[in-house]
Design a protein around this motif. Structure first.
Motif, PDB file in Angstrom:
ATOM      1  N   THR A   1       0.826  -1.202   0.000  1.00 30.74           N
ATOM      2  CA  THR A   1       0.000   0.000   0.000  1.00 30.74           C
ATOM      3  C   THR A   1       0.863   1.256   0.000  1.00 30.74           C
ATOM      4  N   ALA A   2       1.987   1.215   0.704  1.00 26.23           N
ATOM      5  CA  ALA A   2       2.873   2.387   0.753  1.00 26.23           C
ATOM      6  C   ALA A   2       3.418   2.709  -0.629  1.00 26.23           C
ATOM      7  N   ARG A   3       3.750   1.685  -1.397  1.00 27.53           N
ATOM      8  CA  ARG A   3       4.293   1.917  -2.742  1.00 27.53           C
ATOM      9  C   ARG A   3       3.245   2.568  -3.646  1.00 27.53           C
ATOM     10  N   ILE A   4       2.010   2.082  -3.561  1.00 27.22           N
ATOM     11  CA  ILE A   4       0.931   2.621  -4.395  1.00 27.22           C
ATOM     12  C   ILE A   4       0.581   4.042  -3.973  1.00 27.22           C
ATOM     13  N   VAL A   5       0.383   4.253  -2.678  1.00 27.35           N
ATOM     14  CA  VAL A   5      -0.043   5.566  -2.189  1.00 27.35           C
ATOM     15  C   VAL A   5       1.049   6.613  -2.405  1.00 27.35           C
ATOM     16  N   SER A   6       2.305   6.249  -2.184  1.00 32.29           N
ATOM     17  CA  SER A   6       3.377   7.231  -2.351  1.00 32.29           C
ATOM     18  C   SER A   6       3.532   7.631  -3.821  1.00 32.29           C
ATOM     19  N   PHE A   7       3.409   6.671  -4.728  1.00 33.58           N
ATOM     20  CA  PHE A   7       3.581   6.982  -6.158  1.00 33.58           C
ATOM     21  C   PHE A   7       2.406   7.798  -6.694  1.00 33.58           C
ATOM     22  N   LEU A   8       1.192   7.305  -6.477  1.00 33.80           N
ATOM     23  CA  LEU A   8       0.023   8.017  -7.002  1.00 33.80           C
ATOM     24  C   LEU A   8      -0.261   9.296  -6.216  1.00 33.80           C
ATOM     25  N   GLY A   9       0.114   9.326  -4.945  1.00 36.26           N
ATOM     26  CA  GLY A   9      -0.068  10.547  -4.155  1.00 36.26           C
ATOM     27  C   GLY A   9       0.798  11.690  -4.651  1.00 36.26           C
ATOM     28  N   ALA A  10       2.027  11.377  -5.070  1.00 39.65           N
ATOM     29  CA  ALA A  10       2.900  12.423  -5.622  1.00 39.65           C
ATOM     30  C   ALA A  10       2.309  12.988  -6.907  1.00 39.65           C
ATOM     31  N   GLY A  11       1.805  12.125  -7.753  1.00 40.18           N
ATOM     32  CA  GLY A  11       1.166  12.594  -8.995  1.00 40.18           C
ATOM     33  C   GLY A  11      -0.090  13.395  -8.716  1.00 40.18           C
ATOM     34  N   GLY A  12      -0.880  12.932  -7.753  1.00 39.88           N
ATOM     35  CA  GLY A  12      -2.086  13.670  -7.382  1.00 39.88           C
ATOM     36  C   GLY A  12      -1.770  15.034  -6.800  1.00 39.88           C
ATOM     37  N   SER A  13      -0.681  15.123  -6.068  1.00 44.94           N
ATOM     38  CA  SER A  13      -0.267  16.414  -5.509  1.00 44.94           C
ATOM     39  C   SER A  13       0.136  17.383  -6.616  1.00 44.94           C
ATOM     40  N   LEU A  14       0.787  16.871  -7.647  1.00 36.91           N
ATOM     41  CA  LEU A  14       1.147  17.733  -8.774  1.00 36.91           C
ATOM     42  C   LEU A  14      -0.093  18.230  -9.518  1.00 36.91           C
ATOM     43  N   VAL A  15      -1.094  17.382  -9.655  1.00 40.46           N
ATOM     44  CA  VAL A  15      -2.346  17.811 -10.291  1.00 40.46           C
ATOM     45  C   VAL A  15      -3.033  18.855  -9.412  1.00 40.46           C
ATOM     46  N   ALA A  16      -3.005  18.662  -8.090  1.00 33.80           N
ATOM     47  CA  ALA A  16      -3.591  19.650  -7.183  1.00 33.80           C
ATOM     48  C   ALA A  16      -2.858  20.990  -7.298  1.00 33.80           C
ATOM     49  N   ALA A  17      -1.534  20.940  -7.434  1.00 33.93           N
ATOM     50  CA  ALA A  17      -0.766  22.185  -7.620  1.00 33.93           C
ATOM     51  C   ALA A  17      -1.191  22.889  -8.899  1.00 33.93           C
ATOM     52  N   MET A  18      -1.443  22.110  -9.947  1.00 30.85           N
ATOM     53  CA  MET A  18      -1.893  22.702 -11.207  1.00 30.85           C
ATOM     54  C   MET A  18      -3.247  23.387 -11.022  1.00 30.85           C
ATOM     55  N   ILE A  19      -4.120  22.769 -10.233  1.00 36.67           N
ATOM     56  CA  ILE A  19      -5.434  23.370  -9.982  1.00 36.67           C
ATOM     57  C   ILE A  19      -5.274  24.705  -9.257  1.00 36.67           C
TER      58      ILE A  19
END
Length: 96
Positions: free
Chosen positions: A45-63
């Motif tokens: 779960t840590a591998r999935i959440v850390s990888f997709l969470g970083a991408g989601g944070s970048l999308v949030a920054a774009m917003i």
């Protein structure tokens, strides 16, 4: 092509991408828990959440950045979150 311009000018596209990232993370975690002997490897779960969470944070920054009234604080917080999650992902990968 003219019909796509309002979609690109609104927050619909980044919010849709963010929603897809959340759904993808949930489905991957559930799938890995049900199939621990898969070719992907043991449930991480840590591998999935850390990888997709970083991408989601970048999308949030774009917003935060592309709003008509940009939020520098929100952008900075989202970018900091992306950095922390990315470093966490690297640490998770190095522990494998």
């Amino acid at each position: 092509m003219e019909r796509l311009i309002p979609i690109f000018d609104s927050d619909a596209l980044p919010l849709g991408i963010l929603a897809l990232i959340i759904v993808e993370a949930a489905l991957l975690v559930l799938w890995q828990r049900r199939h621990p002997a898969s070719s992907i490897g043991s449930p991480s779960t840590a591998r999935i959440v850390s990888f997709l969470g970083a991408g989601g944070s970048l999308v949030a920054a774009m917003i935060f950045h592309r709003r008509s009234d940009p939020s520098p604080e929100g952008f900075a917080l989202a970018m900091l979150s992306a950095l922390v999650l990315h470093l966490w992902h690297i640490a998770v990968l190095l522990r494998r």
